[in-house]
Design an enzyme around this catalytic site. Structure first.
Site, short mmCIF file in Angstrom:
data_model
loop_
_atom_site.label_atom_id
_atom_site.label_comp_id
_atom_site.label_asym_id
_atom_site.label_seq_id
_atom_site.Cartn_x
_atom_site.Cartn_y
_atom_site.Cartn_z
CG HIS A 1 11.40 -2.70 26.42
ND1 HIS A 1 10.92 -3.96 27.54
CD2 HIS A 1 9.87 -2.41 26.06
CE1 HIS A 1 9.79 -4.13 27.48
NE2 HIS A 1 9.29 -3.62 26.48
CG PHE B 1 -7.03 9.21 12.19
CD1 PHE B 1 -7.15 10.59 13.50
CD2 PHE B 1 -6.72 10.10 11.13
CE1 PHE B 1 -7.13 11.00 14.02
CE2 PHE B 1 -6.11 11.02 11.28
CZ PHE B 1 -6.77 11.98 12.69
CE LYS C 1 6.03 -1.20 -4.05
NZ LYS C 1 5.59 -2.80 -3.55
NE ARG C 2 -3.43 4.40 0.48
CZ ARG C 2 -2.75 4.54 1.46
NH1 ARG C 2 -1.80 3.63 1.64
NH2 ARG C 2 -3.20 4.53 2.37
CB CYS D 1 7.14 28.57 33.96
SG CYS D 1 7.45 28.60 32.81
CG ASN E 1 1.04 11.78 27.37
OD1 ASN E 1 1.18 10.96 26.51
ND2 ASN E 1 0.34 12.23 28.07
N GLY F 1 -2.58 15.23 23.46
CA GLY F 1 -3.00 14.93 24.18
C GLY F 1 -2.63 15.82 25.23
CB CYS F 2 0.90 17.30 25.64
SG CYS F 2 1.92 17.79 26.72
NE ARG G 1 -3.46 0.14 3.22
CZ ARG G 1 -3.86 0.71 3.28
NH1 ARG G 1 -5.48 0.85 2.92
NH2 ARG G 1 -4.66 1.59 4.56
CE1 TYR H 1 -9.33 -6.09 9.54
CE2 TYR H 1 -6.93 -4.98 10.56
CZ TYR H 1 -7.91 -6.41 10.56
OH TYR H 1 -7.19 -7.37 10.62
CD GLN I 1 1.17 13.14 33.04
OE1 GLN I 1 -0.27 12.65 34.43
NE2 GLN I 1 -0.34 13.66 32.17
CG HIS J 1 7.44 27.60 28.07
ND1 HIS J 1 6.40 27.15 29.26
CD2 HIS J 1 6.41 28.33 27.24
CE1 HIS J 1 5.04 27.34 28.68
NE2 HIS J 1 5.51 27.72 27.28
#
Ligand code: H2U
Length: 343
Positions: free
Chosen positions: A297, A313, A30-31, A55, A154, A160-161, A28, A317, A169, A114
């Site tokens: 790891h 995303f 190659k598409r 800060c 994150n 979502g940071c 795929r 599937y 965290q 920052h």
């Protein structure tokens, strides 16, 4: 009839750490692609932002004031997802089951500046971050009600940071969360059968093959795992088998800092943008046992696919079947390796 090839034919790859499969569709790539590829203009941030709750010297959303810290700074999350005083009780109703879960959540500021991200920081400052992770893992892990310590970052609003200030965290809790429980089971079974860690044997094989290696130094290796799910997923692991980062020697800490900087720098170069990701360190449970079967790891799961603007995303599937990717792990490793070689 050509014979099966993992560079041309659809196939599923097995992840021996989790026991899960990922569908790979190399044909795929190659598409045609007509989407945007240019990077957005770089965002220049000030070294100090008076409205940033991370800060030095600023007041956080919960009303607490940060000290004027000069290196790293850790505090208990003002909006912790897990709390230490949750009742130890169960809820049962037929098939329904729930259990109280105790825990502690912390926020780790990597730098008072920052404007920085990990790849911008000098090696000594990254060593300070690793030393803080080691202290937190040891301190939280020594608490009787804490059996697992998850350190993660994150990075980027796409992940979502909530704030660009360099930070991560820590969520420490009673139970092993799902991802860790899978890796715990599979590493235990492997160690019992072979007497070495699964990742020691895996690393040996990868170093011989070379195609999925991104970077390496005396003590650490960064590679795209054979079973990677995210397009540019990578894993940093120590050459020496060890259960957690508390077992790193000073030389190994320095090597970890160096590879952390060079991998994240390669990421930033790939699409010419401060590369978003979720990164986490998987280490042995903190249940008081030695866990020689564990090989710690750090995994990086970046969402970008083709450019700074085109994101992978995990929908359709992937939600209903299993994870799927087009670009192979070998192709991704080659591109990241080139970014590292630019020097
Ligand atoms: P993320 O950017 O990965 O969401 O992490 C920031 C964390 O900081 C988030 O979990 C906490 C949020 O609860 N936080 C505080 O503890 N105090 C604040 O003043 C704001 C945000």
């Amino acid at each position: 009839m050509s014979s099966f090839s993992i560079t041309d034919h659809s196939h599923r790859r097995y992840n021996p750490l989790t026991g899960e499969w990922v569908l790979v569709s190399p044909h795929r790539t190659k598409r045609p692609w007509q989407g945007k590829t240019e990077a957005p203009p770089p965002v220049k941030r000030p070294s100090y932002d008076p409205s940033c709750y991370l800060c030095p010297g600023n007041t956080r959303a919960g009303g607490e004031q940060n000290p004027s810290y000069g290196s790293t700074y850790v505090f208990t999350n003002d909006f912790s997802a897990l709390l230490p005083d949750t009742p130890d009780e169960e809820y049962r109703d037929g098939l329904l089951l729930a259990k109280g879960e105790k825990g502690i959540c912390r926020v780790v500021c990597f730098s008072p500046d920052h404007s920085l991200t990990l790849p911008d920081m000098d090696l000594d400052s990254i060593v300070q971050v690793i030393e803080l992770w080691r202290r937190e893992y040891a301190e939280l892990g020594s608490l009787p009600q804490i059996n697992h310590v998850q350190i993660f970052e994150n990075k980027g609003d796409v992940m979502g940071c909530s704030n660009p200030h360099p930070h991560g965290q820590i969520w420490a809790q009673e139970s092993l969360p799902n991802e860790v429980a899978k890796k715990d089971r599979n590493q235990s079974a492997y160690f019992e059968k072979h007497g070495v860690t699964l990742l020691s044997d895996y690393l040996k094989q990868e170093l011989e093959a070379g195609v999925r290696i991104v970077q390496q130094n005396e003590h650490m290796v960064a590679l795209v795992p054979f079973w990677a799910v995210w397009p540019f997923e990578a894993m940093i692991l120590p050459r020496r088998a060890m259960a957690h980062i508390g077992q790193l020697s000073p030389d190994e800490v320095a090597a970890y800092a160096a590879i952390l900087k060079s991998l994240t720098t390669a990421y930033d170069r790939l699409f010419g943008v401060s590369f978003p990701y979720s990164a986490g360190i998987h280490q042995s449970p903190t249940d008081g046992q030695a866990h020689p079967e564990w090989h710690w790891h750090m995994s990086f799961y970046p969402p970008l696919l083709r450019s700074a603007l085109v994101k992978k995303f995990m929908v359709g599937y992937e939600m209903f079947g299993e994870a799927q990717r087009d670009i192979t792990a070998e192709g991704a490793a080659g591109r990241l390796r080139e970014m590292g070689e630019r020097g």
